[in-house]
Design an enzyme around this catalytic site. Structure first.
Site, mmCIF file in Angstrom:
data_model
loop_
_atom_site.group_PDB
_atom_site.id
_atom_site.type_symbol
_atom_site.label_atom_id
_atom_site.label_comp_id
_atom_site.label_asym_id
_atom_site.label_seq_id
_atom_site.Cartn_x
_atom_site.Cartn_y
_atom_site.Cartn_z
ATOM 1 N NE ARG A 37 -3.936 -2.026 1.996
ATOM 2 C CZ ARG A 37 -4.925 -1.768 1.169
ATOM 3 N NH1 ARG A 37 -5.037 -0.602 0.602
ATOM 4 N NH2 ARG A 37 -5.836 -2.677 0.924
ATOM 5 C CG HIS A 67 2.829 -8.554 -7.077
ATOM 6 N ND1 HIS A 67 2.286 -7.291 -7.229
ATOM 7 C CD2 HIS A 67 1.873 -9.422 -7.489
ATOM 8 C CE1 HIS A 67 1.045 -7.410 -7.705
ATOM 9 N NE2 HIS A 67 0.768 -8.693 -7.877
ATOM 10 C CE1 TYR A 70 -3.308 -3.788 -2.347
ATOM 11 C CE2 TYR A 70 -1.821 -5.656 -2.248
ATOM 12 C CZ TYR A 70 -2.688 -4.790 -1.615
ATOM 13 O OH TYR A 70 -2.923 -4.914 -0.284
ATOM 14 C CG HIS A 107 -2.167 -5.646 -10.329
ATOM 15 N ND1 HIS A 107 -2.995 -5.618 -9.241
ATOM 16 C CD2 HIS A 107 -1.526 -6.845 -10.283
ATOM 17 C CE1 HIS A 107 -2.874 -6.749 -8.564
ATOM 18 N NE2 HIS A 107 -1.980 -7.502 -9.168
ATOM 19 C CD GLU A 142 -1.557 -10.539 -11.164
ATOM 20 O OE1 GLU A 142 -0.696 -9.839 -10.592
ATOM 21 O OE2 GLU A 142 -2.335 -11.297 -10.552
ATOM 22 C CG ASP A 176 -4.286 -14.340 -10.498
ATOM 23 O OD1 ASP A 176 -5.224 -15.132 -10.284
ATOM 24 O OD2 ASP A 176 -3.717 -13.693 -9.597
ATOM 25 C CG HIS A 179 -6.617 -12.002 -11.348
ATOM 26 N ND1 HIS A 179 -5.509 -11.187 -11.322
ATOM 27 C CD2 HIS A 179 -7.009 -12.126 -10.059
ATOM 28 C CE1 HIS A 179 -5.254 -10.843 -10.068
ATOM 29 N NE2 HIS A 179 -6.138 -11.401 -9.282
ATOM 30 C CG HIS A 211 -0.033 -14.764 -9.750
ATOM 31 N ND1 HIS A 211 -0.340 -13.421 -9.826
ATOM 32 C CD2 HIS A 211 1.280 -14.839 -9.399
ATOM 33 C CE1 HIS A 211 0.747 -12.716 -9.545
ATOM 34 N NE2 HIS A 211 1.742 -13.552 -9.296
ATOM 35 C CG ASP A 224 -8.733 -9.895 -7.878
ATOM 36 O OD1 ASP A 224 -8.317 -10.920 -7.321
ATOM 37 O OD2 ASP A 224 -8.016 -8.910 -8.123
ATOM 38 C CG HIS A 226 -6.550 -14.475 -4.861
ATOM 39 N ND1 HIS A 226 -5.205 -14.203 -4.863
ATOM 40 C CD2 HIS A 226 -7.072 -13.715 -5.860
ATOM 41 C CE1 HIS A 226 -4.934 -13.321 -5.812
ATOM 42 N NE2 HIS A 226 -6.053 -13.012 -6.422
ATOM 43 C CD GLU A 256 -0.799 -13.724 -6.501
ATOM 44 O OE1 GLU A 256 -1.758 -13.905 -7.269
ATOM 45 O OE2 GLU A 256 -0.108 -12.699 -6.503
HETATM 46 ZN ZN ZN Z 1 -6.081 -11.112 -7.302
HETATM 47 FE FE FE Z 2 -2.210 -12.524 -8.892
HETATM 48 FE FE FE Z 3 -1.272 -9.361 -8.503
#
Ligand code: ZN
Ligand code: FE
Ligand code: FE
Length: 276
Positions: A37, A67, A70, A107, A142, A176, A179, A211, A224, A226, A256
């Site tokens: 974040r 990564h 996000y 992303h 991604e 992913d 996703h 992913h 989205d 998981h 993930e």
């Molecule tokens: Zn996700």
């Molecule tokens: Fe992912």
């Molecule tokens: Fe991601």
């Protein structure tokens, strides 16, 4: 051998992540380059980075995947938000050279009403500014679920981004499973067809990482969220077909799923047991 790892906390540094990965039966891992974040990155300890490189060589690890935070939005309507994504990703890529030859996933962002074409243009422009000939990192887009105004919800959008990049050889895609299923690619009932479509539009040689996540939501929900392997709408048998698919089985897989280390260890054991 199945190349599989999980998303690990980077708070204790590079070598600690390598050791944790090994402990849970993994031979690769994913990590955030900085607080997902926030913005501020911890100072890199070159000795620690070197120790991980040695450790990975010794233990036969597959490439690790960094990564990006996000919260970045490379295709925001606000110039200062795009500039922040630019500075952060540029700095991340500089830092990645301490562990050369690995991968960096981000992303593509949300176009927030500017339209996906404009979003694609802004993402491409950013990549053309930060990618450098001498870089050893592969940068991955991604695949996104298409919630809100997310760019990267279709193979066509990913292709359009890569098409505009000058240093295409630096670029790849991270698929992913949660996703794409949420986005409306039926990897449960039509995995072969989805991969053929990916190959036709993007090219399977661009697919560098998976992913591996189950989904809490039904097909095409654009949500989205998981889920643990085998506990969601994708299910264990579809996961097993994915890790064993002749076009995918050589790739590195990163979990993930909503787990702590023991949960990851269980999923890795489960999937290794079903790998042919
Ligand atoms: Zn996700
Ligand atoms: Fe992912
Ligand atoms: Fe991601």
């Amino acid at each position: 051998m199945l190349n599989i790892g999980a998303h690990l906390s980077s708070s204790k540094g590079f070598l600690a992540m390598g050791k944790t990965a090994k402990e849970i039966g993994a031979n690769t891992f994913q990590f955030f380059t900085r607080n997902p974040r926030g913005s501020k990155a911890k100072e890199i300890d070159p000795q620690d980075a070197k120790a991980l490189v040695e450790f990975m060589k010794e233990k036969g690890f597959a490439r690790v995947l960094a990564h990006a935070p996000y919260t970045l939005n490379p295709c925001s309507a606000k110039e200062e938000t795009r500039e922040f994504a630019h500075l952060t990703m540029e700095d991340d890529l500089k830092r990645m050279e301490y562990v050369p030859g690995n991968m960096y996933n981000f992303h593509p962002g949300s176009h927030v009403g500017q339209g996906s074409e404009e979003g694609v243009r802004q993402i491409t422009a950013l990549l053309n500014e930060i990618l450098k000939e001498e870089m050893t990192t592969t940068v991955l887009l991604e695949t996104m679920s298409g919630k809100g105004t997310e760019v990267g919800r279709s193979f066509e959008e990913l292709h359009a981004i890569i098409e505009g990049v000058e240093l295409k050889e630096k670029m790849g895609v991270c698929l992913d499973t949660c996703h794409v299923y949420d986005a409306g690619y039926d990897i449960v009932n039509h995995l072969d067809e989805v991969l053929e479509e990916f190959d036709r539009i993007v090219g399977l040689d661009r697919l560098k990482a998976i992913h591996l996540n189950d989904s809490k939501n039904p097909f095409e929900s654009h949500k989205d969220r998981h889920e643990k392997i085998g506990k969601g709408s994708i299910g264990l048998e579809a996961m097993v077909r994915i890790i064993n698919h002749p076009k995918l089985k050589h790739l590195p897989f990163y979990l993930e799923t909503p787990n702590e280390q023991p949960g990851y260890q269980e999923e890795i054991t489960l999937l290794r047991g079903r790998y042919e």
